[in-house]
Design an enzyme around this catalytic site. Sequence first.
Site, PDB file in Angstrom:
ATOM      1  N   HIS A 240      59.582  11.585   2.424  1.00 24.98           N
ATOM      2  CA  HIS A 240      59.961  10.440   3.253  1.00 24.98           C
ATOM      3  C   HIS A 240      60.210  10.944   4.670  1.00 24.98           C
ATOM      4  O   HIS A 240      60.871  11.952   4.873  1.00 24.98           O
ATOM      5  CB  HIS A 240      61.232   9.790   2.711  1.00 24.98           C
ATOM      6  CG  HIS A 240      61.808   8.759   3.639  1.00 24.98           C
ATOM      7  ND1 HIS A 240      61.068   7.709   4.127  1.00 24.98           N
ATOM      8  CD2 HIS A 240      63.053   8.608   4.162  1.00 24.98           C
ATOM      9  CE1 HIS A 240      61.830   6.962   4.921  1.00 24.98           C
ATOM     10  NE2 HIS A 240      63.033   7.486   4.967  1.00 24.98           N
TER      11      HIS A 240
ATOM     12  N   HIS B 198      60.505   9.441   9.086  1.00 30.36           N
ATOM     13  CA  HIS B 198      60.461   8.360  10.072  1.00 30.36           C
ATOM     14  C   HIS B 198      59.434   8.740  11.135  1.00 30.36           C
ATOM     15  O   HIS B 198      59.672   8.552  12.326  1.00 30.36           O
ATOM     16  CB  HIS B 198      61.836   8.163  10.728  1.00 30.36           C
ATOM     17  CG  HIS B 198      62.886   7.582   9.837  1.00 30.36           C
ATOM     18  ND1 HIS B 198      64.005   6.947  10.314  1.00 30.36           N
ATOM     19  CD2 HIS B 198      62.982   7.534   8.488  1.00 30.36           C
ATOM     20  CE1 HIS B 198      64.758   6.551   9.286  1.00 30.36           C
ATOM     21  NE2 HIS B 198      64.156   6.906   8.179  1.00 30.36           N
TER      22      HIS B 198
ATOM     23  N   ASP C 116      39.481   9.521   4.183  1.00 30.11           N
ATOM     24  CA  ASP C 116      39.701  10.841   3.564  1.00 30.11           C
ATOM     25  C   ASP C 116      41.027  10.859   2.775  1.00 30.11           C
ATOM     26  O   ASP C 116      41.202  11.664   1.867  1.00 30.11           O
ATOM     27  CB  ASP C 116      39.753  11.942   4.632  1.00 30.11           C
ATOM     28  CG  ASP C 116      38.378  12.257   5.228  1.00 30.11           C
ATOM     29  OD1 ASP C 116      37.352  11.960   4.588  1.00 30.11           O
ATOM     30  OD2 ASP C 116      38.335  12.819   6.345  1.00 30.11           O
TER      31      ASP C 116
ATOM     32  N   HIS D  57      61.171   0.376   8.357  1.00 32.42           N
ATOM     33  CA  HIS D  57      61.817   1.649   8.065  1.00 32.42           C
ATOM     34  C   HIS D  57      60.871   2.809   8.340  1.00 32.42           C
ATOM     35  O   HIS D  57      60.908   3.394   9.412  1.00 32.42           O
ATOM     36  CB  HIS D  57      62.288   1.588   6.607  1.00 32.42           C
ATOM     37  CG  HIS D  57      63.167   2.722   6.181  1.00 32.42           C
ATOM     38  ND1 HIS D  57      64.142   2.583   5.219  1.00 32.42           N
ATOM     39  CD2 HIS D  57      63.214   4.014   6.560  1.00 32.42           C
ATOM     40  CE1 HIS D  57      64.752   3.758   5.059  1.00 32.42           C
ATOM     41  NE2 HIS D  57      64.209   4.625   5.847  1.00 32.42           N
TER      42      HIS D  57
ATOM     43  N   TYR E 232      34.498  18.799  -1.135  1.00 34.54           N
ATOM     44  CA  TYR E 232      35.215  19.360   0.007  1.00 34.54           C
ATOM     45  C   TYR E 232      36.135  20.462  -0.505  1.00 34.54           C
ATOM     46  O   TYR E 232      36.716  20.325  -1.574  1.00 34.54           O
ATOM     47  CB  TYR E 232      36.050  18.266   0.680  1.00 34.54           C
ATOM     48  CG  TYR E 232      36.818  18.717   1.904  1.00 34.54           C
ATOM     49  CD1 TYR E 232      36.282  18.588   3.180  1.00 34.54           C
ATOM     50  CD2 TYR E 232      38.086  19.281   1.777  1.00 34.54           C
ATOM     51  CE1 TYR E 232      36.988  19.005   4.306  1.00 34.54           C
ATOM     52  CE2 TYR E 232      38.802  19.701   2.896  1.00 34.54           C
ATOM     53  CZ  TYR E 232      38.246  19.560   4.160  1.00 34.54           C
ATOM     54  OH  TYR E 232      38.943  19.966   5.264  1.00 34.54           O
TER      55      TYR E 232
END
Lengths: 229, 229, 229, 229
Positions: free
Chosen positions: B93, B95, B118, B167, B225
């Site tokens: 997580h 910001h 991608d 958020h 890839y």
Amino acid sequence: MLDDLKQQVLAANLALPAHGLVALTWGNVSGIDRDRSLVVIKGSGVPYSRMSVEDMVVVDMDGRVVEGARPSTDTPTHLALYRAYTEIGGVVHTHSTWAAAWAQAERPIPILGTTHADLTPHDVPLARPLTDEEVAGEYEARTGDVVVEAIGERSPAEVPAVLVRSHGPFAWGPTPGAAVEAAVTLEEVAHMALLTELLSPNAPALGGKVREKHFSRKHGPNAYYGQGT
Amino acid sequence: MLDDLKQQVLAANLALPAHGLVALTWGNVSGIDRDRSLVVIKGSGVPYSRMSVEDMVVVDMDGRVVEGARPSTDTPTHLALYRAYTEIGGVVHTHSTWAAAWAQAERPIPILGTTHADLTPHDVPLARPLTDEEVAGEYEARTGDVVVEAIGERSPAEVPAVLVRSHGPFAWGPTPGAAVEAAVTLEEVAHMALLTELLSPNAPALGGKVREKHFSRKHGPNAYYGQGT
Amino acid sequence: MLDDLKQQVLAANLALPAHGLVALTWGNVSGIDRDRSLVVIKGSGVPYSRMSVEDMVVVDMDGRVVEGARPSTDTPTHLALYRAYTEIGGVVHTHSTWAAAWAQAERPIPILGTTHADLTPHDVPLARPLTDEEVAGEYEARTGDVVVEAIGERSPAEVPAVLVRSHGPFAWGPTPGAAVEAAVTLEEVAHMALLTELLSPNAPALGGKVREKHFSRKHGPNAYYGQGT
Amino acid sequence: MLDDLKQQVLAANLALPAHGLVALTWGNVSGIDRDRSLVVIKGSGVPYSRMSVEDMVVVDMDGRVVEGARPSTDTPTHLALYRAYTEIGGVVHTHSTWAAAWAQAERPIPILGTTHADLTPHDVPLARPLTDEEVAGEYEARTGDVVVEAIGERSPAEVPAVLVRSHGPFAWGPTPGAAVEAAVTLEEVAHMALLTELLSPNAPALGGKVREKHFSRKHGPNAYYGQGT
């Protein structure tokens, strides 16, 4: 004298270029010793690259130099804040780019997300313009007055930063380090808010419940963010 | 205990400031040991500059601390994701600025190019707003629920990130390191998509064939890839 | 010869990439020895990563090489400024991103805040376009002429930078280091002004009293910023 | 084998993250040995932080691996360029943010200033979209074809970069290092052009005389920029 406080204020000043908040000699941080009523602040125009504890100037509450060279020109603004609020222990001023853009656009920063609410549950206020008389007189002291006026009825913990119109932000906190953290968060909030406007010119304000939740989980008696004290 | 996982989670947390995704103490990465049903996550409010393996906290699937100090406040969100999807091994997580701007603008990130494809062949979803009751109750756990809701019928491999409204992003992957890679890519995708909008407000979505080509050459059984495993 | 000046000019050139004002081999700074009427300037196309005092070229006031290799192609522009204003001791040219954007948009940078007023109390002027004849002839010398034309009746201390149309900024000061400081401030001013426009397309010009206050507290006989000389 | 070329190609690949053009494992640079008709290119998905000369893969003009592991997935695009133009010695592909934004907006980059003219006197072309058949077939080779198509009648020295639609830029030059310089300049040009559009949505194209002046002073037989060869 005040060795500990000088070290704190020096570290807080050096954190400004480290966080990308200042260029050249711009910006300044101060800290206060409430027992002695003395303030430590960066010397005026000192470059960060060779700043040392010797460049920290001690002034009294009227701005008279007690030790050191010429203090930051913004010293009277810092002093106005220390006089108005006994809970403030550190003050910072920068021309950080994104916050300064809101100040130049003469707009408060609207609360658009939780990063903002982690700092304050309010829009970041924009100080009123100084009158020509205020500019011509004690300009820096009057700048402090309009910052205090912009905080208004609220506490400086709830409103930890104000935009000085056409100029840039002042921020504060219980310590010089906390003031710098507020300035760092403010700059990021200013950046996100401008980008949000580009994507959605009428983005709604963050809901009241989420504001309270985020502000109170980081600040005040019921905070549960961090490792406690 | 869980020394290997702790080292992985520490390295993944330290990658966040290295990639410019976090400021101050923001952001957190976790990893799971599926055999023992234990999760390792960053301690709450720990600064990256002095973070060590000691700051990694071990919690069980109900969020009870098994070892270490207070875990990230977002721990219940991470746990909701681990419970919903057994194929997830790491959650992050942040910001991060550009992704947070889309979240604050309350807009999913449209798929406008191959960098996005991608990562995922879908728009990056925006979670629904939490109700006032959800905010007032177990806010962080309910945040996990709306992230899962936003993934919907799709797999978390196909939808490796969701924007929590107002958020910021959550992202995930088979390992903590892969979760951070998804977060880095998401931030770049968010940046490019905003710039694309400025240049062409109605830029068309990427065509289906190119989406599939790019996603499948990097992910799944026919990927060509990288150097294989 | 001119060892001291060469060291100053070298340091000023190296400050350009350190401040993010140039990429690759772009940009150049010069300094003048007024007693000998000799100018030291960066060699043409020299990369910053391996620039040494040996790459500093000495030219006379007509641009003839007195010592060193081929000087910057922009040398005639620098010389035009030194000839026009005896108070200039250093000149800098960059393609810094935000200032170049204003130059390409063919707009002077409006004075919108105190960061700008700390540099100059005027809008940053945009030079007139060169005619096809001027481009075909001594292009770089004519570029110097239109910069001087843009300063007009004012002093180069009051107007320390001009935007060359569709090209980028020239800036100057009493020393090479001061010229670089002007270029750094200009780029920040250009950045803030563009962001201000995005937030408020008709942001008002900074009031005259605040302009004078900020410019005069940093420059001229009544300056009280800095530690004096 | 090809030790010198491998070192050049490695250095050129490492220059990509140093110039901020790539994140994670994105991007790739190749170089060609025309005498042996062999190309050296980065291995697929190799992280820059631990890239060494061992990760440089040698392929023939049909893309068959002659030495090393799996080459970049974009190898067939590079080969198409080497086959089409014998004067090309290095090719680079990135998803650099600002150039990718133009590619995603499906717009060529208009020539708005001298930084652009220092690179090319033309708008940076946008390749046509691939058909579904081309995507389903040899996607990377067909990508090379549309890049060549976008160069058209012009030389690859005059058009040193093309935007692949919804994807990102390819750039080239006489050496791998020169190709990277073109990619760095292109990204800066893309950045400036987007900012210029924000300031002036209909900014005029740079005049023909200045275009020719800037391109010819840096490139071709009458170039007078740099120290010569």
